[in-house]
Write an enzyme that holds these catalytic residues in place. Structure first.
Site, PDB file in Angstrom:
ATOM      1  N   GLY A  27       0.869  -1.165   0.000  1.00 32.46           N
ATOM      2  CA  GLY A  27       0.000   0.000   0.000  1.00 32.46           C
ATOM      3  C   GLY A  27       0.907   1.216   0.000  1.00 32.46           C
ATOM      4  N   TYR A  47      -1.029   8.421  -9.839  1.00 32.45           N
ATOM      5  CA  TYR A  47      -2.152   8.130 -10.732  1.00 32.45           C
ATOM      6  C   TYR A  47      -2.171   6.664 -11.127  1.00 32.45           C
ATOM      7  CZ  TYR A  47      -4.980   7.973 -14.967  1.00 32.45           C
ATOM      8  OH  TYR A  47      -5.918   7.644 -15.905  1.00 32.45           O
ATOM      9  N   ALA A  69       9.585   2.029  -5.394  1.00 33.09           N
ATOM     10  CA  ALA A  69      10.667   3.009  -5.349  1.00 33.09           C
ATOM     11  C   ALA A  69      10.150   4.429  -5.147  1.00 33.09           C
ATOM     12  CB  ALA A  69      11.495   2.927  -6.632  1.00 33.09           C
ATOM     13  N   ASP A  75       7.378   5.428  -3.650  1.00 33.86           N
ATOM     14  CA  ASP A  75       6.917   5.600  -2.274  1.00 33.86           C
ATOM     15  C   ASP A  75       8.097   5.673  -1.315  1.00 33.86           C
ATOM     16  OD1 ASP A  75       4.203   5.451  -3.102  1.00 33.86           O
ATOM     17  OD2 ASP A  75       4.350   3.270  -3.133  1.00 33.86           O
TER      18      ASP A  75
END
Length: 318
Positions: free
Chosen positions: A34, A167, A259, A261
């Site tokens: 997540g 997105y 990567a 995040d």
């Protein structure tokens, strides 16, 4: 020590080992993922407090996720458990050596039932930063309303908002997404976007691939700080007065997922540390490098004591 609060979806993940299409008997690893949870873990590993808000099922997958997040030092005490919906699921396999395929099984999951009532206002109002992504409002009316509620609480309390466009084309078309993402970016203090995401949000004349132009157009929407994530080329960061381009750290890529995040986690941890733009960006690219050089969405995120590990000249830290 600063505190980050984030709101979003977490799902159980089955990662198929090896290269090629999944087949009966193939080895696999169970974990979870997540975007917001990854950022929370990254910030916590770097020594700050982190809280994750979300909705999970009352099942073994949710137990695994919550147990692990607690072990990582993330506060999950306000997580809502849903008696009627299971925790969302996700599968990943490496179809070829350089192509990862991700499949989501979330539309009947607990995460899409996130609602304004699940937003812990007291946690947000006492935080140093609220981090949101463009994934949550794409999940449906309830999650979109939860994001609006979280934003309203942060604005009323004077808590800075971080927004990663993130997105996802499988969740909503660009025409509808662009309008929502543009509005959210305009209400944030810090905005993160890739090149294509930035073009989607600004919705202006073609800006090409010039991160400086795209960052300027994003700044005109209202944020004070814009970060254009450039993947293997690093990042472009500006607050309107200062601008810099930070190269990525050179590592051997093992798994590219997570990567972006990881970069956000490092950047926001640097912000909580009180670092300037350069320091934040350096910490961001370092965390991104750790992520791509290890397996998993969050498993390879560094702890503070490991930040100099990539500087080992001969590849061996002694």
């Amino acid at each position: 020590m600063g505190e980050l609060v984030t709101l979003g979806e977490a799902m159980a993940v089955t990662r198929v080992s090896g290269i090629g299409p999944p087949s009966p008997g193939a080895a696999a690893t169970l974990s979870y993922a997540g975007a917001e949870a990854t950022v929370a873990i990254g910030v916590a590993r770097l020594g700050h407090r982190a809280t994750w808000l979300g909705r999970l099922g009352r099942d073994a997958a949710a137990d695994m996720i919550l147990t692990s997040l607690r072990g990582e030092g993330v506060d999950v005490s306000r997580t809502v458990r849903d008696d009627d919906r299971p925790t969302g699921q996700m599968t990943r396999h490496r179809r070829t050596a350089d192509r990862v395929v991700v499949a989501y099984h979330r539309m009947d999951g607990a995460g899409v039932r996130l609602s304004p009532g699940d937003v812990a206002a007291e946690a947000i109002s006492s935080a140093d930063v609220l981090h949101l992504t463009g994934i949550t409002p794409a999940l449906g009316p309830g999650p979109a309303a939860a994001v609006e509620r979280a934003l309203a609480v942060a604005e009323q309390a004077g808590v800075p908002v971080s927004f990663d466009v993130n997105y996802r084309s499988l969740l909503w078309p660009p025409e509808r997404a662009g309008e929502v993402l543009r509005r959210l970016a305009g209400r944030a203090e810090v905005v993160f976007a890739g090149l294509e995401e930035a073009r989607l949000v600004v919705n202006g004349p073609p800006a090409g691939d010039d991160p400086a132009v795209l960052a300027r157009l994003l700044l005109e929407l209202g944020p004070r700080e814009v970060v254009i994530k450039l993947g293997s080329e690093g990042a472009y960061v500006t607050d309107g007065d200062e601008a810099l381009r930070v190269p990525a750290r050179q590592v051997t890529e093992v798994d590219p997922v997570g990567a972006g995040d990881a970069f956000v986690a490092g950047y926001l941890a640097g912000r909580l540390d009180g670092l300037g733009l350069a320091g934040r960006a350096e910490l961001g690219v370092t965390c991104g490098a750790f992520a791509v050089a290890t397996w998993g969405d969050w498993e390879g995120l560094p702890r503070r004591r490991e930040l100099d590990l990539l500087a080992a000249g001969d590849g061996v830290a002694r």
